[in-house]
Design a protein around this motif. Structure first.
Motif, PDB file in Angstrom:
ATOM      1  N   ASP A 241      45.792  31.637  27.220  1.00 20.42           N
ATOM      2  CA  ASP A 241      44.399  31.414  27.028  1.00 20.42           C
ATOM      3  C   ASP A 241      44.153  31.109  25.482  1.00 20.42           C
ATOM      4  O   ASP A 241      42.989  30.442  24.961  1.00 20.42           O
ATOM      5  CB  ASP A 241      43.546  32.617  27.337  1.00 20.42           C
ATOM      6  CG  ASP A 241      43.990  33.087  28.903  1.00 20.42           C
ATOM      7  OD1 ASP A 241      43.388  32.241  29.680  1.00 20.42           O
ATOM      8  OD2 ASP A 241      44.472  34.126  29.014  1.00 20.42           O
ATOM      9  N   VAL A 242      44.597  31.583  24.345  1.00 17.95           N
ATOM     10  CA  VAL A 242      44.620  31.515  23.105  1.00 17.95           C
ATOM     11  C   VAL A 242      45.971  31.037  22.378  1.00 17.95           C
ATOM     12  O   VAL A 242      47.059  31.824  22.945  1.00 17.95           O
ATOM     13  CB  VAL A 242      44.163  32.865  22.639  1.00 17.95           C
ATOM     14  CG1 VAL A 242      43.778  32.397  21.067  1.00 17.95           C
ATOM     15  CG2 VAL A 242      42.933  33.198  23.213  1.00 17.95           C
ATOM     16  N   VAL A 243      46.179  30.305  21.678  1.00 20.47           N
ATOM     17  CA  VAL A 243      47.336  29.928  20.950  1.00 20.47           C
ATOM     18  C   VAL A 243      46.855  30.101  19.489  1.00 20.47           C
ATOM     19  O   VAL A 243      45.980  29.242  18.926  1.00 20.47           O
ATOM     20  CB  VAL A 243      47.907  28.584  21.265  1.00 20.47           C
ATOM     21  CG1 VAL A 243      49.048  28.328  20.398  1.00 20.47           C
ATOM     22  CG2 VAL A 243      48.177  28.458  22.673  1.00 20.47           C
ATOM     23  N   CYS A 244      47.646  30.704  18.755  1.00 14.88           N
ATOM     24  CA  CYS A 244      47.374  30.829  17.226  1.00 14.88           C
ATOM     25  C   CYS A 244      48.459  29.987  16.655  1.00 14.88           C
ATOM     26  O   CYS A 244      49.821  30.516  16.617  1.00 14.88           O
ATOM     27  CB  CYS A 244      47.502  32.162  16.710  1.00 14.88           C
ATOM     28  SG  CYS A 244      46.013  33.455  17.477  1.00 14.88           S
TER      29      CYS A 244
ATOM     30  N   THR B 155      50.675  39.269  27.125  1.00 18.26           N
ATOM     31  CA  THR B 155      49.444  39.316  28.261  1.00 18.26           C
ATOM     32  C   THR B 155      48.915  40.700  28.378  1.00 18.26           C
ATOM     33  O   THR B 155      49.588  41.746  28.209  1.00 18.26           O
ATOM     34  CB  THR B 155      50.233  38.887  29.642  1.00 18.26           C
ATOM     35  OG1 THR B 155      50.717  37.437  29.507  1.00 18.26           O
ATOM     36  CG2 THR B 155      49.315  38.935  30.664  1.00 18.26           C
ATOM     37  N   PHE B 156      47.838  40.585  28.396  1.00 14.03           N
ATOM     38  CA  PHE B 156      47.150  41.961  28.478  1.00 14.03           C
ATOM     39  C   PHE B 156      46.118  41.766  29.659  1.00 14.03           C
ATOM     40  O   PHE B 156      45.698  40.956  30.193  1.00 14.03           O
ATOM     41  CB  PHE B 156      45.729  41.919  27.263  1.00 14.03           C
ATOM     42  CG  PHE B 156      46.566  41.783  25.981  1.00 14.03           C
ATOM     43  CD1 PHE B 156      46.776  42.945  25.012  1.00 14.03           C
ATOM     44  CD2 PHE B 156      46.649  40.622  25.198  1.00 14.03           C
ATOM     45  CE1 PHE B 156      47.733  42.968  23.846  1.00 14.03           C
ATOM     46  CE2 PHE B 156      47.404  40.544  23.915  1.00 14.03           C
ATOM     47  CZ  PHE B 156      47.776  41.548  23.334  1.00 14.03           C
ATOM     48  N   ASP B 157      46.318  43.157  30.232  1.00 17.79           N
ATOM     49  CA  ASP B 157      45.443  43.387  31.542  1.00 17.79           C
ATOM     50  C   ASP B 157      43.956  43.737  31.302  1.00 17.79           C
ATOM     51  O   ASP B 157      43.764  45.029  31.474  1.00 17.79           O
ATOM     52  CB  ASP B 157      46.344  44.341  32.479  1.00 17.79           C
ATOM     53  CG  ASP B 157      45.752  44.644  33.739  1.00 17.79           C
ATOM     54  OD1 ASP B 157      45.168  43.623  34.119  1.00 17.79           O
ATOM     55  OD2 ASP B 157      46.197  45.381  34.475  1.00 17.79           O
ATOM     56  N   VAL B 158      43.301  42.858  30.855  1.00 21.41           N
ATOM     57  CA  VAL B 158      41.730  43.052  30.695  1.00 21.41           C
ATOM     58  C   VAL B 158      41.328  41.888  31.534  1.00 21.41           C
ATOM     59  O   VAL B 158      41.827  41.009  31.655  1.00 21.41           O
ATOM     60  CB  VAL B 158      41.604  42.891  29.196  1.00 21.41           C
ATOM     61  CG1 VAL B 158      42.240  44.063  28.428  1.00 21.41           C
ATOM     62  CG2 VAL B 158      42.107  41.646  28.396  1.00 21.41           C
ATOM     63  N   ALA B 159      40.150  42.322  31.739  1.00 21.98           N
ATOM     64  CA  ALA B 159      39.259  41.088  32.673  1.00 21.98           C
ATOM     65  C   ALA B 159      38.775  40.121  31.530  1.00 21.98           C
ATOM     66  O   ALA B 159      38.226  40.198  30.406  1.00 21.98           O
ATOM     67  CB  ALA B 159      38.019  41.668  32.925  1.00 21.98           C
ATOM     68  N   TYR B 160      39.254  38.820  31.855  1.00 18.57           N
ATOM     69  CA  TYR B 160      39.030  37.819  30.765  1.00 18.57           C
ATOM     70  C   TYR B 160      38.975  36.419  31.793  1.00 18.57           C
ATOM     71  O   TYR B 160      39.985  36.050  32.262  1.00 18.57           O
ATOM     72  CB  TYR B 160      40.195  37.613  29.724  1.00 18.57           C
ATOM     73  CG  TYR B 160      39.701  36.600  28.710  1.00 18.57           C
ATOM     74  CD1 TYR B 160      39.196  36.907  27.534  1.00 18.57           C
ATOM     75  CD2 TYR B 160      39.994  35.080  28.980  1.00 18.57           C
ATOM     76  CE1 TYR B 160      38.667  36.130  26.493  1.00 18.57           C
ATOM     77  CE2 TYR B 160      39.953  34.469  27.924  1.00 18.57           C
ATOM     78  CZ  TYR B 160      39.178  34.742  26.899  1.00 18.57           C
ATOM     79  OH  TYR B 160      38.904  33.715  25.803  1.00 18.57           O
TER      80      TYR B 160
ATOM     81  N   ALA C 162      37.597  30.479  32.265  1.00 22.96           N
ATOM     82  CA  ALA C 162      36.605  29.335  33.013  1.00 22.96           C
ATOM     83  C   ALA C 162      34.929  29.533  32.630  1.00 22.96           C
ATOM     84  O   ALA C 162      34.560  28.785  32.421  1.00 22.96           O
ATOM     85  CB  ALA C 162      37.066  29.357  34.417  1.00 22.96           C
ATOM     86  N   GLU C 163      34.910  30.689  32.764  1.00 20.60           N
ATOM     87  CA  GLU C 163      33.490  31.241  32.358  1.00 20.60           C
ATOM     88  C   GLU C 163      33.172  31.815  31.280  1.00 20.60           C
ATOM     89  O   GLU C 163      31.851  32.030  30.653  1.00 20.60           O
ATOM     90  CB  GLU C 163      33.018  32.011  33.580  1.00 20.60           C
ATOM     91  CG  GLU C 163      33.087  31.361  35.078  1.00 20.60           C
ATOM     92  CD  GLU C 163      32.300  32.148  36.220  1.00 20.60           C
ATOM     93  OE1 GLU C 163      31.686  33.081  35.630  1.00 20.60           O
ATOM     94  OE2 GLU C 163      32.598  31.905  37.192  1.00 20.60           O
ATOM     95  N   GLY C 164      34.166  32.056  30.424  1.00 19.92           N
ATOM     96  CA  GLY C 164      33.807  32.628  29.064  1.00 19.92           C
ATOM     97  C   GLY C 164      33.499  34.015  29.261  1.00 19.92           C
ATOM     98  O   GLY C 164      32.605  34.535  28.272  1.00 19.92           O
ATOM     99  N   ASP C 165      33.984  34.940  30.166  1.00 21.07           N
ATOM    100  CA  ASP C 165      33.349  36.421  30.455  1.00 21.07           C
ATOM    101  C   ASP C 165      34.543  37.271  30.233  1.00 21.07           C
ATOM    102  O   ASP C 165      35.601  36.938  30.932  1.00 21.07           O
ATOM    103  CB  ASP C 165      32.794  36.400  31.712  1.00 21.07           C
ATOM    104  CG  ASP C 165      32.135  37.522  31.815  1.00 21.07           C
ATOM    105  OD1 ASP C 165      31.936  38.367  30.934  1.00 21.07           O
ATOM    106  OD2 ASP C 165      31.855  38.142  33.104  1.00 21.07           O
ATOM    107  N   ALA C 166      34.256  38.260  29.400  1.00 24.45           N
ATOM    108  CA  ALA C 166      35.490  39.171  29.232  1.00 24.45           C
ATOM    109  C   ALA C 166      34.758  40.561  29.305  1.00 24.45           C
ATOM    110  O   ALA C 166      33.793  40.694  28.555  1.00 24.45           O
ATOM    111  CB  ALA C 166      36.406  39.077  28.075  1.00 24.45           C
ATOM    112  N   GLU C 167      35.631  41.783  29.652  1.00 23.68           N
ATOM    113  CA  GLU C 167      35.071  42.849  29.508  1.00 23.68           C
ATOM    114  C   GLU C 167      36.170  43.977  29.371  1.00 23.68           C
ATOM    115  O   GLU C 167      37.390  43.644  29.762  1.00 23.68           O
ATOM    116  CB  GLU C 167      34.063  43.277  30.800  1.00 23.68           C
ATOM    117  CG  GLU C 167      34.637  43.243  31.835  1.00 23.68           C
ATOM    118  CD  GLU C 167      33.912  43.512  33.192  1.00 23.68           C
ATOM    119  OE1 GLU C 167      34.217  44.259  34.049  1.00 23.68           O
ATOM    120  OE2 GLU C 167      32.525  43.166  33.008  1.00 23.68           O
TER     121      GLU C 167
END
Length: 275
Positions: A30-33, A262-267, A270-275
């Protein structure tokens, strides 16, 4: 799930012609640094500067052909910041941070240094300023209910397990006692965690950099200098950490390998929503 990759590309224009572009198209991250981009955005081909499906932000160096960091994200950042308030280092292309849903992600390229020279003094000054900023960054993020990831080429091996030939490098930059002690502070009092080591305890490596000279790659005589540092809340959710070592020397498109966590978080990318 949130998947993040850090990779020193050793020159983005060169890496793009050797396999980076194909890698980026295939990755599930989802992110590449990126570190050591070594180019200003206008010098990159369109498909590299603005790859389809990604939002890209860059921090080039004022020193042409040197350093440079970037972040590609599937979700458009709500904000980004170049540097960490340092008159000496902010224009050197070594730090950029982006705000994404629920998390701030930074791409870091720490100076290489050279023992007992002004280059090492410069590295030490950078480290001191960076550590202070990372503490402030963590505290600000916590107040906002956010987490922090600092991804990059740290140019320091933390422990003997992180470097194949540790005995031969005890007096060299990248494995000096004060550098290693500084990383211990980062992965301790500063409030960050080495998520790759947490998921791979008690093993050699996994190495992330091998010299292009000699048989270093073939003999796996490597250094683990690429880290993803995470604040406590998100660090606890890390489920997978993989170093994408090329199958053969000929298939390398950088002298570093991608590090993916990989992190097990809600992300929801597609909608840009994470918590």
């Amino acid at each position: 799930m949130l998947t993040v990759t850090s990779i020193n590309v050793n020159g983005l224009r060169a890496a793009s012609g050797k396999g980076f572009t194909a890698w980026l198209q295939a990755t599930a991250s989802d992110v590449v640094c990126l570190q050591e981009v070594r180019a200003e955005p206008h010098q990159l081909a369109d498909e590299v500067r603005d790859p389809e499906g990604w939002h890209a932000v860059y921090a080039p160096s004022v020193l042409k052909g040197r350093a440079g960091v970037a972040v590609y994200s599937r979700v458009a950042p709500t904000a980004h910041r170049i540097g960490f308030g340092s008159p000496e280092f902010d224009a050197t292309g070594r730090w950029i941070e982006v705000d994404l849903p629920g998390v701030t992600v930074a791409s870091l390229y720490l100076p290489t240094g050279e023992a007992e020279t002004p280059k090492q003094d410069e590295k030490s000054r950078f480290m001191a300023e960076l550590a202070a900023h990372m503490v402030r960054m963590r505290e600000k993020a916590a107040a906002e209910g956010r987490e922090v990831l600092v991804c990059g080429d740290w140019n320091i091996c933390h422990t003997e397990a992180d470097i194949k030939n540790w005995k031969g490098n005890l007096k060299k930059s990248g494995f000096l006692p004060d550098e290693r002690a500084w990383l211990t502070e980062v992965f301790g009092k500063a409030g960050y965690h080495d998520v790759v080591r947490n998921l791979h305890p008690g093993v050699a490596g996994p190495y992330t950099w091998w010299s292009m000279r000699g048989k270093a790659f073939d003999n796996d005589s490597g250094w683990r200098i690429d880290y993803i540092a995470a604040t406590t809340g998100i660090a606890k959710t890390a489920t997978s950490a993989v170093v994408g070592r090329a199958a053969t020397y000929a298939e390398r498109w950088s002298d570093h390998a991608p590090v993916t966590v990989t992190f097990d978080v809600a992300y929801d990318a597609a909608e840009g929503d994470a918590e």
